[in-house]
Design an enzyme around this catalytic site. Sequence first.
Site, PDB file in Angstrom:
ATOM      1  N   ASN A   1     -45.113 -21.019  31.145  1.00 47.20           N
ATOM      2  CA  ASN A   1     -45.022 -21.606  32.482  1.00 47.20           C
ATOM      3  C   ASN A   1     -46.343 -21.369  33.214  1.00 47.20           C
ATOM      4  O   ASN A   1     -46.783 -20.228  33.345  1.00 47.20           O
ATOM      5  CB  ASN A   1     -43.899 -20.947  33.288  1.00 47.20           C
TER       6      ASN A   1
ATOM      7  N   THR B   1     -44.145 -29.793  39.595  1.00 47.96           N
ATOM      8  CA  THR B   1     -44.301 -28.580  40.395  1.00 47.96           C
ATOM      9  C   THR B   1     -44.776 -27.431  39.509  1.00 47.96           C
ATOM     10  O   THR B   1     -45.613 -26.623  39.907  1.00 47.96           O
ATOM     11  CB  THR B   1     -42.973 -28.217  41.076  1.00 47.96           C
TER      12      THR B   1
ATOM     13  N   ASP C   1     -34.575 -29.272  32.595  1.00 48.64           N
ATOM     14  CA  ASP C   1     -35.383 -30.471  32.781  1.00 48.64           C
ATOM     15  C   ASP C   1     -36.547 -30.553  31.795  1.00 48.64           C
ATOM     16  O   ASP C   1     -36.896 -31.641  31.330  1.00 48.64           O
ATOM     17  CB  ASP C   1     -35.864 -30.600  34.228  1.00 48.64           C
ATOM     18  N   THR C   2     -37.137 -29.412  31.433  1.00 54.18           N
ATOM     19  CA  THR C   2     -38.232 -29.463  30.460  1.00 54.18           C
ATOM     20  C   THR C   2     -37.732 -29.862  29.080  1.00 54.18           C
ATOM     21  O   THR C   2     -38.414 -30.587  28.349  1.00 54.18           O
ATOM     22  CB  THR C   2     -38.961 -28.112  30.390  1.00 54.18           C
TER      23      THR C   2
ATOM     24  N   SER D   1     -36.842 -32.368  45.167  1.00 52.75           N
ATOM     25  CA  SER D   1     -36.069 -33.584  45.414  1.00 52.75           C
ATOM     26  C   SER D   1     -35.147 -33.847  44.232  1.00 52.75           C
ATOM     27  O   SER D   1     -35.330 -33.296  43.140  1.00 52.75           O
ATOM     28  CB  SER D   1     -36.998 -34.785  45.637  1.00 52.75           C
ATOM     29  N   GLY D   2     -34.189 -34.707  44.464  1.00 48.76           N
ATOM     30  CA  GLY D   2     -33.301 -35.153  43.403  1.00 48.76           C
ATOM     31  C   GLY D   2     -33.276 -36.667  43.391  1.00 48.76           C
ATOM     32  O   GLY D   2     -33.612 -37.315  44.384  1.00 48.76           O
ATOM     33  N   ARG D   3     -32.895 -37.217  42.256  1.00 51.08           N
ATOM     34  CA  ARG D   3     -32.744 -38.670  42.191  1.00 51.08           C
ATOM     35  C   ARG D   3     -31.740 -38.998  41.113  1.00 51.08           C
ATOM     36  O   ARG D   3     -31.461 -38.200  40.207  1.00 51.08           O
ATOM     37  CB  ARG D   3     -34.074 -39.374  41.917  1.00 51.08           C
TER      38      ARG D   3
ATOM     39  N   ALA E   1     -37.188 -29.370  41.909  1.00 52.04           N
ATOM     40  CA  ALA E   1     -37.294 -28.266  42.854  1.00 52.04           C
ATOM     41  C   ALA E   1     -37.501 -28.719  44.287  1.00 52.04           C
ATOM     42  O   ALA E   1     -37.250 -27.963  45.224  1.00 52.04           O
ATOM     43  CB  ALA E   1     -38.434 -27.343  42.433  1.00 52.04           C
TER      44      ALA E   1
ATOM     45  N   GLY F   1     -34.289 -24.393  35.510  1.00 45.95           N
ATOM     46  CA  GLY F   1     -33.567 -23.311  34.857  1.00 45.95           C
ATOM     47  C   GLY F   1     -33.346 -22.109  35.756  1.00 45.95           C
ATOM     48  O   GLY F   1     -33.678 -22.115  36.939  1.00 45.95           O
TER      49      GLY F   1
END
Length: 483
Positions: free
Chosen positions: A298, A261, A239-240, A18-20, A16, A82
């Site tokens: 969540n 996050t 991602d989860t 950053s990306g890598r 949410a 999501g």
Amino acid sequence: MSDDVRLRAAAVDLGASSGRVLVGTVGPDHLDTEVVHRFPNEPVDVNGRLSWNLPSLWRGILAGIREAGERGVTSVGIDSWGVDYGLLDEAERLLAPPVHYRDSRTDGIMERVRADVGDRTLYATTGVQFMGFNTAYQLLAEDPATLRKARTMLLMPDLICHRLTGRIGAERTNASTTQLYDVRGRTWSEDLVRRLGLPRRLLPPLREPGDLLGPIRSQLRGPLGVSRDVWVTTVASHDTASAVAAVPAHDGHFAYVSCGTWSLVGMELGSPVLSAAGLAANFTNEVGVDGTIRYLRNVMGLWLLQESMRTWRDEGRPVGLARLLADAEAEPPLRSVVDAESPDFLAPGDMPERIRAHCRDTGQPEPTTPAQVTRCVLDSLALAHARNVAAAQRLSGRRVDVVHVVGGGAQNSLLCQLTADACGLPVVAGPVEATALGNLLVQARAHGVLVDRAEARDVVRRTQDLRTYEPRDHERWSALLAA
């Protein structure tokens, strides 16, 4: 299987903030990773809507794949958060930038849908936690003219996969977060889509984690420096779901906290729990690898601390995380706690003041210093973790012997210890890179390097740094948990 059978693959992990892109080598006795590219993910205002900066994300992804290509990868997998999506027209062009789930356009829509359709019907069909930004409500917030032009909806990882391969589809773990997926029938809910008045054509064919999607588009191969042999592999794209696939559990008697996050707190089950009690507790049933169910809630997560740190930075008094945590550990425990699941904390803004206001309204001492705010946040998160671990056991009828904390929060030793104290259970912290590792492990299974979920988890246990926290002073937390 011989250890000399290994896969070299790239995991594109979009978070949410950053990306890598990581390059990993995976084998039955081997799992190592290297981050080859990082890039920011900052939302932007587009025509008054908080939106994802897709052009910036796309540039970061391509730069990372280019780096990965130089390191000899043969497979690429994409995971992200999501619910958010892009709409494509008949020519498969994006109609507008994907809107951010924290945008206010869905305000009030969930409440209207619940009144019209009914909670029992919605939950019995989808098993999904009621959250105001679920995909169903976002689609209902769209301009009707935009929906008329739209041919299909692609969730964020599927949108990236489409750009890389030209293939259209919806990976199942992410599709299950939309509140449009029939969790028992394992397909889109035709009845619910009709009752909501949404176009059925928007929902693309479903695909599985581990599907071999196809080679990278020919027009991208030259700029990326990759060959036709580099394929995009569908992973557990939520991602989860990827993070849970990398939980280093020995058996099924575990709970997990995928902590970043957001904190996603729950258990891995074989089938959904769609009871009235589960509905009342607002637990979600999302799909995991191998058709498992991620039974979870969540919780706001480290967003509370991240946004507090941003506020202090904007005020000209930045504080480093290591210093904050050391100072917070010296503060009295449980002096003030807030409801870490409250929607009051969802939007960006002055988080310390909202935390103080919550404490004022509940008759507790107001945390005034950064250390006090941080201790309040971490105590509150540990309580939320414990409440939901206990609720997951009660609602599912399954016991838990250990709690696995994975993701960035596994590095926060104070939060891990407080979670062990609050739960009254051992906490195993790590791996930190659980989402990327789960992404890589599914790719390895798809390419025949690993056999099953158990072998994948065994590789994680044997190759990653893990730390165990034993519970201390659980009685101090018991009264708050019973309240």
